[in-house]
Design an enzyme around this catalytic site. Sequence first.
Site, PDB file in Angstrom:
ATOM      1  N   CYS A  81     -65.294  -8.167  29.110  1.00 33.67           N
ATOM      2  CA  CYS A  81     -64.763  -8.718  30.359  1.00 33.67           C
ATOM      3  C   CYS A  81     -63.686  -9.767  30.123  1.00 33.67           C
ATOM      4  O   CYS A  81     -63.033 -10.209  31.071  1.00 33.67           O
ATOM      5  CB  CYS A  81     -65.888  -9.305  31.195  1.00 33.67           C
ATOM      6  SG  CYS A  81     -67.084  -8.079  31.768  1.00 33.67           S
ATOM      7  N   CYS A 213     -73.266 -11.439  43.200  1.00 34.96           N
ATOM      8  CA  CYS A 213     -72.910 -10.598  42.060  1.00 34.96           C
ATOM      9  C   CYS A 213     -71.501 -10.051  42.244  1.00 34.96           C
ATOM     10  O   CYS A 213     -71.116  -9.670  43.344  1.00 34.96           O
ATOM     11  CB  CYS A 213     -73.881  -9.414  41.936  1.00 34.96           C
ATOM     12  SG  CYS A 213     -75.625  -9.869  41.816  1.00 34.96           S
ATOM     13  N   SER A 214     -70.735 -10.010  41.160  1.00 35.76           N
ATOM     14  CA  SER A 214     -69.396  -9.436  41.247  1.00 35.76           C
ATOM     15  C   SER A 214     -69.494  -7.921  41.387  1.00 35.76           C
ATOM     16  O   SER A 214     -70.379  -7.287  40.822  1.00 35.76           O
ATOM     17  CB  SER A 214     -68.581  -9.798  40.004  1.00 35.76           C
ATOM     18  OG  SER A 214     -69.216  -9.317  38.830  1.00 35.76           O
ATOM     19  N   HIS A 343     -63.715  -7.679  40.371  1.00 27.77           N
ATOM     20  CA  HIS A 343     -63.765  -7.788  38.908  1.00 27.77           C
ATOM     21  C   HIS A 343     -63.407  -6.469  38.223  1.00 27.77           C
ATOM     22  O   HIS A 343     -64.259  -5.820  37.615  1.00 27.77           O
ATOM     23  CB  HIS A 343     -65.169  -8.259  38.488  1.00 27.77           C
ATOM     24  CG  HIS A 343     -65.340  -8.508  37.030  1.00 27.77           C
ATOM     25  ND1 HIS A 343     -64.315  -8.883  36.193  1.00 27.77           N
ATOM     26  CD2 HIS A 343     -66.453  -8.425  36.228  1.00 27.77           C
ATOM     27  CE1 HIS A 343     -64.781  -9.034  34.966  1.00 27.77           C
ATOM     28  NE2 HIS A 343     -66.064  -8.749  34.965  1.00 27.77           N
TER      29      HIS A 343
END
Length: 395
Positions: A81, A213-214, A343
């Site tokens: 990430c 939460c992404s 994301h």
Amino acid sequence: MGNRVFVVGVGMTRFEKPGSRDWEYPDMAKEAVGKALEDAGIPYDKVEQAYAGSMYGSMGQRALYETGMSGIPVMTVANACATGSSALFLARNTVKGGLADCVLALGMEKMQKGSLGAGVGQSKVTIIDHHLNAMVAGRAWEMDKAPMPQMFGNAGREHMERYGSTPEHFAWIGWKNHQHSVNNPYAQFQQAYTLEEIQNAPMIFEPLTKLQCSPTSDGAAAAIVASERFVDEHDLWDQAVEIAGHHIATDTPDSFDSSSINAVGFGVSRRAAARAMAEAEITIDEVDVIELHDCFSANELITYEALGMAGIGEAHKLIDDKATTYGGKWVVNPSGGLISKGHPLGATGIAQCAELTWQLRGQAGARQVEGARVALQHNIGLGSACAVAVYRPAR
């Protein structure tokens, strides 16, 4: 001229739910890079090298063909990430080392719906096998089908057990970041929620509800990185933002000491932040605005401590004081963060750079942090890499 390094142009697509738009990664790259070049006021043939970040197989060379086939070196970067900020790190090092005067950093991702797995490819060795083993060693944590929410959820549970934080503290972070994203036209979500709606959303892995939460996302972001000589020759001083410090840290043995907090990157975050701030010759108290890797609300809270914003075990006190939103000591994730902005793995780090560039130029519109002069970026990828960068106006 010295070896200072600057961001002189940024651009990004809106981050969107996978499948909601009929586009491919070259389309995303063309839009983001085109906006960055327009922002810098330079043509593509001024770019001497390019680093293109993607975790899911999007090739940098093919991505840039739609922008221009200029024959320059193009390298595809993958680093979990932290892929986007790793491309930016390489671009900065190339300029700082005097190997080029103008380098493109691109991040992009076209993702599948649903929760992230433990890795990509066919190998039985995943990128987080050490981290999963550390999480369950000596603890009664169960193994869940969705490893990422589990790891960060367990880190949140550990913080609650050790230091007295509560689910309400984590929910407030989700509430804050959704509130911030209302003013971000690039965000995947632009809806505000009440704190009760955050708390009552479907539970993904206790204490993390869905709105903490992404999501998975499609999108791209780009930054033009340039030398002091290039900025001077093209008269870009008014828009240039200096990358005053930048460091990437990876795991050391203390990441795997049976602490879930350490397993999700506390140590790498602390080391990267210390090195980046030392290079920039600033302290966290001098920072005004922060883009922080809130893949889950638990990680934002834990990272407050890793960055030195709060003492160990005291991050939730910042939430009690509302110290990390407008009117507080810092504004954290004015973009909405990963939780609400979205994301797309390879693009996240460059999108953070874009947001902070706009903030320091005073171009962030309704989400502008008043008087922002120093900005910090934190981007982490388990497996593990953490990039921290410090930005300030060129003059």
